[in-house]
Design a protein around this motif. Sequence first.
Motif, PDB file in Angstrom:
ATOM      1  N   LEU A 525      36.338  51.536 -12.839  1.00 47.88           N
ATOM      2  CA  LEU A 525      37.595  50.977 -13.209  1.00 47.88           C
ATOM      3  C   LEU A 525      36.783  50.018 -14.388  1.00 47.88           C
ATOM      4  CD1 LEU A 525      39.545  49.950 -10.191  1.00 47.88           C
ATOM      5  CD2 LEU A 525      39.922  51.966 -11.848  1.00 47.88           C
ATOM      6  N   PRO A 526      37.832  49.678 -15.491  1.00 45.70           N
ATOM      7  CA  PRO A 526      37.366  48.645 -16.387  1.00 45.70           C
ATOM      8  C   PRO A 526      36.955  47.311 -15.878  1.00 45.70           C
ATOM      9  CG  PRO A 526      39.527  49.624 -17.045  1.00 45.70           C
ATOM     10  CD  PRO A 526      39.075  50.163 -15.640  1.00 45.70           C
ATOM     11  N   GLN A 527      35.810  46.385 -16.378  1.00 45.94           N
ATOM     12  CA  GLN A 527      35.441  45.393 -16.044  1.00 45.94           C
ATOM     13  C   GLN A 527      36.208  44.240 -16.489  1.00 45.94           C
ATOM     14  OE1 GLN A 527      31.394  44.654 -15.451  1.00 45.94           O
ATOM     15  NE2 GLN A 527      30.879  46.712 -14.920  1.00 45.94           N
ATOM     16  N   ARG A 528      36.765  44.540 -17.842  1.00 48.04           N
ATOM     17  CA  ARG A 528      37.718  43.514 -18.619  1.00 48.04           C
ATOM     18  C   ARG A 528      38.827  43.691 -18.125  1.00 48.04           C
ATOM     19  NH1 ARG A 528      37.963  46.820 -24.393  1.00 48.04           N
ATOM     20  NH2 ARG A 528      35.939  47.408 -23.813  1.00 48.04           N
ATOM     21  N   ALA A 549      34.372  44.973 -10.171  1.00 52.03           N
ATOM     22  CA  ALA A 549      34.800  43.579 -10.184  1.00 52.03           C
ATOM     23  C   ALA A 549      35.235  43.066  -8.828  1.00 52.03           C
ATOM     24  CB  ALA A 549      36.104  43.553 -11.229  1.00 52.03           C
ATOM     25  N   PHE A 550      35.948  42.047  -8.787  1.00 51.92           N
ATOM     26  CA  PHE A 550      36.532  41.261  -7.685  1.00 51.92           C
ATOM     27  C   PHE A 550      37.358  42.014  -6.975  1.00 51.92           C
ATOM     28  CE2 PHE A 550      38.247  39.624 -11.474  1.00 51.92           C
ATOM     29  CZ  PHE A 550      39.750  39.693 -11.360  1.00 51.92           C
ATOM     30  N   PRO A 551      37.708  41.593  -5.651  1.00 44.36           N
ATOM     31  CA  PRO A 551      38.759  42.371  -5.059  1.00 44.36           C
ATOM     32  C   PRO A 551      40.099  42.020  -5.936  1.00 44.36           C
ATOM     33  CG  PRO A 551      37.502  41.150  -3.371  1.00 44.36           C
ATOM     34  CD  PRO A 551      36.889  40.680  -4.781  1.00 44.36           C
ATOM     35  N   MET A 552      40.921  43.228  -5.784  1.00 41.79           N
ATOM     36  CA  MET A 552      42.253  43.167  -6.612  1.00 41.79           C
ATOM     37  C   MET A 552      43.423  43.564  -5.691  1.00 41.79           C
ATOM     38  SD  MET A 552      41.531  45.742  -9.681  1.00 41.79           S
ATOM     39  CE  MET A 552      39.978  44.950 -10.291  1.00 41.79           C
ATOM     40  N   SER A 553      44.792  43.263  -5.823  1.00 42.35           N
ATOM     41  CA  SER A 553      45.772  44.009  -5.431  1.00 42.35           C
ATOM     42  C   SER A 553      46.213  44.730  -6.510  1.00 42.35           C
ATOM     43  CB  SER A 553      46.937  43.003  -5.079  1.00 42.35           C
ATOM     44  OG  SER A 553      46.293  42.038  -4.072  1.00 42.35           O
ATOM     45  N   VAL A 554      46.492  46.001  -6.283  1.00 41.42           N
ATOM     46  CA  VAL A 554      47.215  46.932  -7.147  1.00 41.42           C
ATOM     47  C   VAL A 554      48.289  47.716  -6.812  1.00 41.42           C
ATOM     48  CG1 VAL A 554      45.082  47.219  -8.674  1.00 41.42           C
ATOM     49  CG2 VAL A 554      45.470  48.651  -6.653  1.00 41.42           C
ATOM     50  N   LEU A 570      51.252  49.339  -2.379  1.00 42.26           N
ATOM     51  CA  LEU A 570      50.484  48.496  -2.912  1.00 42.26           C
ATOM     52  C   LEU A 570      49.254  48.496  -1.964  1.00 42.26           C
ATOM     53  CD1 LEU A 570      53.248  45.640  -3.003  1.00 42.26           C
ATOM     54  CD2 LEU A 570      52.106  46.659  -4.873  1.00 42.26           C
ATOM     55  N   ALA A 571      47.987  48.157  -2.854  1.00 42.24           N
ATOM     56  CA  ALA A 571      46.728  48.590  -2.178  1.00 42.24           C
ATOM     57  C   ALA A 571      45.604  47.133  -2.481  1.00 42.24           C
ATOM     58  CB  ALA A 571      45.992  49.920  -2.544  1.00 42.24           C
ATOM     59  N   GLU A 572      44.991  47.022  -1.835  1.00 43.04           N
ATOM     60  CA  GLU A 572      43.960  45.917  -2.085  1.00 43.04           C
ATOM     61  C   GLU A 572      42.719  46.870  -2.366  1.00 43.04           C
ATOM     62  OE1 GLU A 572      44.003  42.577  -2.005  1.00 43.04           O
ATOM     63  OE2 GLU A 572      45.989  42.751  -1.985  1.00 43.04           O
ATOM     64  N   LEU A 573      42.013  46.897  -3.373  1.00 45.67           N
ATOM     65  CA  LEU A 573      40.825  47.295  -3.729  1.00 45.67           C
ATOM     66  C   LEU A 573      39.787  46.448  -3.658  1.00 45.67           C
ATOM     67  CD1 LEU A 573      41.710  49.451  -7.230  1.00 45.67           C
ATOM     68  CD2 LEU A 573      41.535  50.328  -4.896  1.00 45.67           C
ATOM     69  N   ALA A 574      38.716  46.879  -2.670  1.00 45.88           N
ATOM     70  CA  ALA A 574      37.557  45.843  -2.460  1.00 45.88           C
ATOM     71  C   ALA A 574      36.600  46.328  -3.535  1.00 45.88           C
ATOM     72  CB  ALA A 574      37.000  46.324  -1.068  1.00 45.88           C
ATOM     73  N   PRO A 575      35.496  45.552  -3.994  1.00 56.69           N
ATOM     74  CA  PRO A 575      34.411  46.235  -4.788  1.00 56.69           C
ATOM     75  C   PRO A 575      33.833  47.333  -4.170  1.00 56.69           C
ATOM     76  CG  PRO A 575      34.393  43.543  -4.461  1.00 56.69           C
ATOM     77  CD  PRO A 575      35.311  44.184  -3.521  1.00 56.69           C
TER      78      PRO A 575
END
Length: 601
Positions: A525-528, A549-554, A570-575
Amino acid sequence: MTDTSSTAPVPIWVPGQASAQPQQPVLLGPTATARGLRLQATDTDAAQATEVADGVWEISFRVGPAPLELTALVPAVDAVTYWRPGSAVPHATVPPSWGDPVDTTALLGIPLGALLLRQDRTGLVHTLDAGSHRTTVRAGLVEESADFAVIMTVEDAEPGEEIRLLLDVSGRPFTDAVPDAGRLFEQDGGTPPAPGAEDAVLCTWYFAHQDVTAQTVLAQADRAATLGFGVVIVDDGWQTMSQTRGYGWCGDWEVAAEKFPDPAGLVAELHARGLRTMWWVGTPFLGFHARARTAGLLTRYQETELDAAVLDPRDDSTRLHLVERIRDLVVKTGADGVKLDFLERFATPVPDDPSPNSPVAATVRLLAEIVDAVESAGVRPLIEFREPYVHPAVSRYATMLRVGDCPLSATQNRVGIVDLRMLRPSRPVHSDPIMWATDDTAERVAHHLINALFGVPQVSVDLVRLDTAPSDALAFWMRVWTTYRDTLLHGELLPQRPDLLYPLIAANDGVRHIVARYAPHAVPLPQRPWREVLIANADDSEPLIVNDAFPMSVRVEIWDARGRPTHRSLAELAPGPSVLPVPSGGLARLTHPDLGPAPEL
């Protein structure tokens, strides 16, 4: 900048170099010396070398009475492969320096190549601007020294002409250095694409061949417009009642009235549906059955197996015949342009040709005359060229470039699209018309379309006879391409691993990132910061995505090859790595929930 050191380099011998002409070093300066770049030439008196950027040189030469020969060498440290552009060119070899040379003219390829290193870095990028003159390039590894040599010869330039050479040992990534080399000699890089040049194309060739009629074309029109096509190419067959696949009726370039009783009316019907029209022209052929054979046209040689001769573009009256016929074809039918096919045949060498004039240079004049004549009649024409005639000296007359013929070869289409985009970054690049077997699955149809995702898709199937599943796949991926085409065509293009035929390709416009995978490779996944990430899956395995990157909701949306939703959450993506359940031929879209809805697909 020129090296003023008092120590003159010694000329270098390269195995397989057959020239009897002595070569002398061209002094490039301390940067080149530090990076191991050496250049020598048969005529260095008028050589002018300028370091235009760190590790990038432009060198100009004035041709003398003998052919100009150049040799560039660099250490082959970390070398992985030697890249030359072309859908049918090997991408995974480091050839030997004594291998066969490659001939290039303005109608056959382009003298540009790159020694690629690990991690898609460049060790050497070279390109030669010799106009329409024939060049020979032999590139390969010198076994005795582990140097990589590029040996270039300009064969037929006139004394006093300027030849320009670019050498890049900056070590920049492939995706930066090669397009920059391609831009260097473009003469029209700022020209915007012609209207329609970036529209998806329905081509009649693979599904109709020479059995094409006005009824055949009109039967496709409504469905083509609904799917998002913008151009129809009426390919070979409109000018003849024959279905022999030969070119015996080429040369008159008059519409066969039995098939197309009202060609202007057909074009108007297509225009009413929002579809532009282009006619195929087998430009160099004068068929053995054509009436124009009695018109005094000059030919260069016979293509007996094709039932035709090849015209001689050096003859003024012969060029005028072609110019007038093509102009009248466009103007009288109201068409939007022409597909000028087989231009490379003009340049085929003929051993007993007594003329010192170049057929290649004459073909360049012919193309300029065709464009001028059509534009003078008030039409800015769409003009398609295909591999191998993609050289800047001729392709400046084209509004679109197309991958060479590769029916049913999705990989070759993918490679050709990326190579042409690297080589000619300012020109719209089209796929060879996509086709598939009658019993192919929706997944396989999707694979073909995903392989053409980063170019302008051309398709050649009978739209009204498609089974439901392939029709669904075509409709879905056309929607994806149409929705995101600005990013796909004009975003930053990042293909990976040319030596593995680009198993992962990405494009981004800063906030939208589109990735296609063609092998079981992880997708980072893009880091920007990003708004959307699309992942197109042309492999049979499910994608492994990597979040550095950091954990994110997508928001996660997934469709299968037919465009049917299979997952939404809706999902939580962990590093770290995560598996997305994207079916083969399917698509995943990740979006930030707080940035509003994404486009409908």
